[in-house]
Design an enzyme around this catalytic site. Structure first.
Site, short mmCIF file in Angstrom:
data_model
loop_
_atom_site.label_atom_id
_atom_site.label_comp_id
_atom_site.label_asym_id
_atom_site.label_seq_id
_atom_site.Cartn_x
_atom_site.Cartn_y
_atom_site.Cartn_z
N GLU A 38 0.76 -1.09 0.15
CA GLU A 38 0.12 -0.01 0.15
C GLU A 38 0.67 1.22 -0.01
OE1 GLU A 38 -3.52 2.11 2.38
OE2 GLU A 38 -2.01 0.88 3.32
N LYS A 62 -9.45 2.22 -2.32
CA LYS A 62 -9.72 1.87 -0.98
C LYS A 62 -11.43 2.06 -0.46
CE LYS A 62 -7.36 1.74 3.32
NZ LYS A 62 -6.60 2.15 4.12
N CYS A 73 -5.43 -2.72 2.41
CA CYS A 73 -5.73 -2.87 3.55
C CYS A 73 -6.16 -2.97 5.11
CB CYS A 73 -4.50 -1.70 4.54
SG CYS A 73 -3.80 -1.52 5.76
#
Length: 250
Positions: free
Chosen positions: A39, A104, A138
């Site tokens: 990330e 995300k 994540c």
């Protein structure tokens, strides 16, 4: 298919140096079909991206060059400026220059990510060389409903790129294995090492198979890579023999 996971030590807000480091690690790795980076691999986890994020097009140029040079797909997330806002964007770039992007969805409110970034709305899958990948970033790892493998066809590999701190590594390890078992797929978790102003990172980069077994993992605390062969025939056989996905709630 061969999949290479690159566990990098990311220098804070130094994209040129970070890309050179990543480039050297890709060059040293075994030849692969897909290379995955962590990330925000160009900057580190920049919660406040103002003046630090790249514009949407500039973030793609290096990845396109690497994909073309290695005849492989390159994936990883970067902080990008889009209009008047910012996105934590996972790019999956293919050798012909085409790309798929995933923004995300689950922003890390505990760390303040939601204050500067706009969350994505769509779940994104991409097929490359006969293998179907789910793109995740994540904190998405903590939300199993979002990653539920209920599509037709189902995805084969869930890719989690992360800046996951050393203090929560037990959670990282547990959830990667859980996502693989419950979704009857491979799960690749690609985390960084090193430190930034807020956290320390120990890696924990690994590939887990559909049985919940760790196929391979990078050593902790050091930049490293692993290259694994995805046995797609074995995965298909397992799904046919033990039809977990067919029995799932809809």
């Amino acid at each position: 298919m061969k999949l290479t996971l690159i566990q990098t030590d990311i220098l804070w807000l130094q994209p040129s140096l970070n890309m050179r480091r990543a480039e050297a690690m890709i060059a040293d790795a075994e030849k692969s079909d897909v290379y995955i980076l962590p990330e925000m691999f160009t900057t580190g986890f920049a919660v406040h991206p103002e003046g630090k994020a790249e514009d949407d097009e500039a973030a793609l140029s290096w990845m396109k060059d690497m994909a073309r040079r290695y005849d492989a797909a390159i994936g990883g997330s970067v902080a990008v400026k889009v209009g008047d806002g910012y996105r934590n964007r996972f790019y999956f770039v293919m050798p012909d220059g085409s790309s798929v992007r995933y923004d995300k969805r689950h922003l890390f409110t505990y760390g303040g990510e939601h204050l500067s970034y706009t969350r994505g709305e769509d779940r994104v899958e991409v097929e490359f060389r006969g293998v179907r990948f789910l793109l995740q970033v994540c904190y998405d790892l903590r939300f199993p409903v979002f990653s539920r493998n209920s599509g037709t066809p189902p995805y084969d590999v869930a890719l989690y790129v992360a800046s996951w701190p050393i203090s929560r590594m037990r959670v990282w390890d547990t959830l990667l294995h859980a996502r693989a078992i419950e979704n009857q797929c491979y799960v690749a978790g690609v985390n960084r090492v090193g430190s930034d102003k807020a956290c320390q990172y120990s890696g924990g980069t690994m590939l887990v198979d559909a049985y919940g077994r760790t196929v391979d993992a990078c050593p902790p605390d050091v930049p490293a890579s692993i290259t694994c062969t995805l046995d797609m025939e074995a995965l298909r056989t397992f799904r046919e023999k033990f039809p977990v996905l067919a029995d799932a709630d809809r």
